[in-house]
Design an enzyme around this catalytic site. Structure first.
Site, PDB file in Angstrom:
ATOM      1  N   ASN A  40       9.522  -1.498   4.997  1.00  0.00           N
ATOM      2  CA  ASN A  40       9.621  -2.652   4.104  1.00  0.00           C
ATOM      3  C   ASN A  40       8.888  -2.438   2.779  1.00  0.00           C
ATOM      4  O   ASN A  40       9.248  -3.047   1.772  1.00  0.00           O
ATOM      5  CB  ASN A  40       9.073  -3.909   4.776  1.00  0.00           C
ATOM      6  CG  ASN A  40      10.061  -4.528   5.754  1.00  0.00           C
ATOM      7  OD1 ASN A  40      10.577  -3.834   6.620  1.00  0.00           O
ATOM      8  ND2 ASN A  40      10.304  -5.811   5.611  1.00  0.00           N
ATOM      9  N   ASN A 100       6.147 -10.882   2.981  1.00  0.00           N
ATOM     10  CA  ASN A 100       7.553 -11.154   2.694  1.00  0.00           C
ATOM     11  C   ASN A 100       8.188 -11.870   3.878  1.00  0.00           C
ATOM     12  O   ASN A 100       8.009 -11.458   5.025  1.00  0.00           O
ATOM     13  CB  ASN A 100       8.277  -9.835   2.410  1.00  0.00           C
ATOM     14  CG  ASN A 100       9.763  -9.997   2.145  1.00  0.00           C
ATOM     15  OD1 ASN A 100      10.578  -9.222   2.627  1.00  0.00           O
ATOM     16  ND2 ASN A 100      10.133 -10.995   1.370  1.00  0.00           N
ATOM     17  N   ARG A 180      15.706   2.181  10.138  1.00  0.00           N
ATOM     18  CA  ARG A 180      15.588   0.857  10.748  1.00  0.00           C
ATOM     19  C   ARG A 180      16.418   0.746  12.030  1.00  0.00           C
ATOM     20  O   ARG A 180      16.008   0.076  12.974  1.00  0.00           O
ATOM     21  CB  ARG A 180      15.969  -0.214   9.733  1.00  0.00           C
ATOM     22  CG  ARG A 180      14.913  -0.353   8.647  1.00  0.00           C
ATOM     23  CD  ARG A 180      15.330  -1.304   7.546  1.00  0.00           C
ATOM     24  NE  ARG A 180      15.293  -2.696   7.943  1.00  0.00           N
ATOM     25  CZ  ARG A 180      14.251  -3.509   7.768  1.00  0.00           C
ATOM     26  NH1 ARG A 180      13.142  -3.050   7.223  1.00  0.00           N
ATOM     27  NH2 ARG A 180      14.328  -4.769   8.115  1.00  0.00           N
ATOM     28  N   HIS A 247      16.623 -11.044  -1.144  1.00  0.00           N
ATOM     29  CA  HIS A 247      15.439 -11.356  -0.343  1.00  0.00           C
ATOM     30  C   HIS A 247      14.303 -10.363  -0.534  1.00  0.00           C
ATOM     31  O   HIS A 247      13.166 -10.665  -0.206  1.00  0.00           O
ATOM     32  CB  HIS A 247      15.869 -11.376   1.135  1.00  0.00           C
ATOM     33  CG  HIS A 247      14.860 -11.944   2.072  1.00  0.00           C
ATOM     34  ND1 HIS A 247      14.262 -13.170   1.871  1.00  0.00           N
ATOM     35  CD2 HIS A 247      14.347 -11.465   3.239  1.00  0.00           C
ATOM     36  CE1 HIS A 247      13.424 -13.429   2.866  1.00  0.00           C
ATOM     37  NE2 HIS A 247      13.448 -12.407   3.702  1.00  0.00           N
ATOM     38  N   TRP A 248      14.606  -9.195  -1.079  1.00  0.00           N
ATOM     39  CA  TRP A 248      13.626  -8.110  -1.180  1.00  0.00           C
ATOM     40  C   TRP A 248      13.239  -7.841  -2.633  1.00  0.00           C
ATOM     41  O   TRP A 248      13.586  -6.795  -3.194  1.00  0.00           O
ATOM     42  CB  TRP A 248      14.195  -6.838  -0.558  1.00  0.00           C
ATOM     43  CG  TRP A 248      13.983  -6.713   0.916  1.00  0.00           C
ATOM     44  CD1 TRP A 248      13.329  -7.573   1.740  1.00  0.00           C
ATOM     45  CD2 TRP A 248      14.433  -5.631   1.747  1.00  0.00           C
ATOM     46  NE1 TRP A 248      13.341  -7.114   3.034  1.00  0.00           N
ATOM     47  CE2 TRP A 248      14.006  -5.920   3.059  1.00  0.00           C
ATOM     48  CE3 TRP A 248      15.143  -4.460   1.500  1.00  0.00           C
ATOM     49  CZ2 TRP A 248      14.282  -5.071   4.137  1.00  0.00           C
ATOM     50  CZ3 TRP A 248      15.424  -3.613   2.562  1.00  0.00           C
ATOM     51  CH2 TRP A 248      14.992  -3.917   3.870  1.00  0.00           C
TER      52      TRP A 248
END
Length: 267
Positions: A40, A100, A180, A247-248
């Site tokens: 992340n 986050n 991931r 979102h990142w």
């Protein structure tokens, strides 16, 4: 990068990666199949270490290389208690928390539980500030729950979920998908299916430490209404909103995120 494993209450192992020296900055990742501290925040950790900080990258319970128990509810208290215990065992007495999504909610809860432990907060589209049905109705979370809940969850599903996290799919690289997915196939389905977080929004006015919030305008996981909660309730907050970002923020605008967050940490 240095790796340490800490055994915490319940017999769970929490893995922490670390680099750099100086004041502690703890990066708390979000939820989702395959999530980990390293994956992340790979585009951020070195910049903070080079800026003179001790960068701490824990894997939350249920994620990364940490314990992944089946048959339990993944409550906010479970996440915060196991993380805080591991950080204390790791010798962290005071830190800035960078969180986050779910990690943002965890950071907020730790700051509420032990405000002396938290020097500053950096939050990127933080969770745990709405009721669960609001989150479950968001398209990104709905897709994540249905895809990961399938017994046929595949690398192609993993790629689609990462593409949901960003505005520009170029960030869903083959290497990130593979990294991931290798974690995701080891995870309990309960980490998503039995996640039980509660709404911290009514308590945001208790946060007295300086706070920096980042949000992407194309967010598919955390409603943009959260921005107003911080602006209206918190004593010392500043918010940065990026267009054409999902979102990142820390991935899609890594250089800007690093520059602004490091400047904030330096006061």
């Amino acid at each position: 990068m240095r790796t340490t494993t800490h055994r915490v209450s319940g017999g769970y192992d929490i893995v922490i990666n670390e680099l750099g020296e100086g004041p502690a900055v703890v990066f708390v990742h979000g939820s989702g199949p395959g999530a980990s501290g390293a994956s992340n925040f790979r585009q951020n950790a070195r910049a903070f270490a080079d800026a003179g900080f001790r960068v701490i990258l824990p894997d939350l319970i249920g994620y990364g290389a940490s314990s992944k128990p089946d048959g339990i509810d993944y409550t906010l208290a479970l996440f915060t208690d196991t993380l805080k215990a591991a950080l204390v065992a790791h010798g962290v007495e005071r830190a800035t928390l960078v969180g986050n999504s779910l990690g943002g909610g965890i950071a907020i809860q730790i700051a509420l539980d032990d405000p002396e432990f938290v020097e500053r907060l950096v939050l990127m589209a933080p969770g745990c500030i709405e009721e669960l049905p609001v989150y479950f109705a968001m398209p990104g979370i709905a897709n994540m729950r249905s895809s990961f809940g399938s017994p046929d969850f595949s690398a192609a599903d993993q790629k689609r979920l990462i593409e949901n996290l960003v505005y520009d799919p170029v960030h869903a690289t083959d290497a990130l998908v593979a990294e991931r997915y290798a974690v995701a196939i080891t995870q309990s389905k309960d980490v998503i299916g039995r996640m039980r977080t509660h709404n911290l929004q009514p308590r945001l006015d208790e946060l007295a430490m300086p706070i920096l919030v980042f949000w992407g305008s194309e967010e598919r996981f955390m409603p943009l209404t959260g921005i107003d909660y911080f602006l209206k309730q918190c004593a010392d907050v500043r918010v940065m909103i990026f267009n054409k970002v999902g979102h990142w923020v820390q991935v899609e605008r890594a250089d800007e995120f690093n520059r602004h967050a490091i400047a904030f940490l330096h006061g």
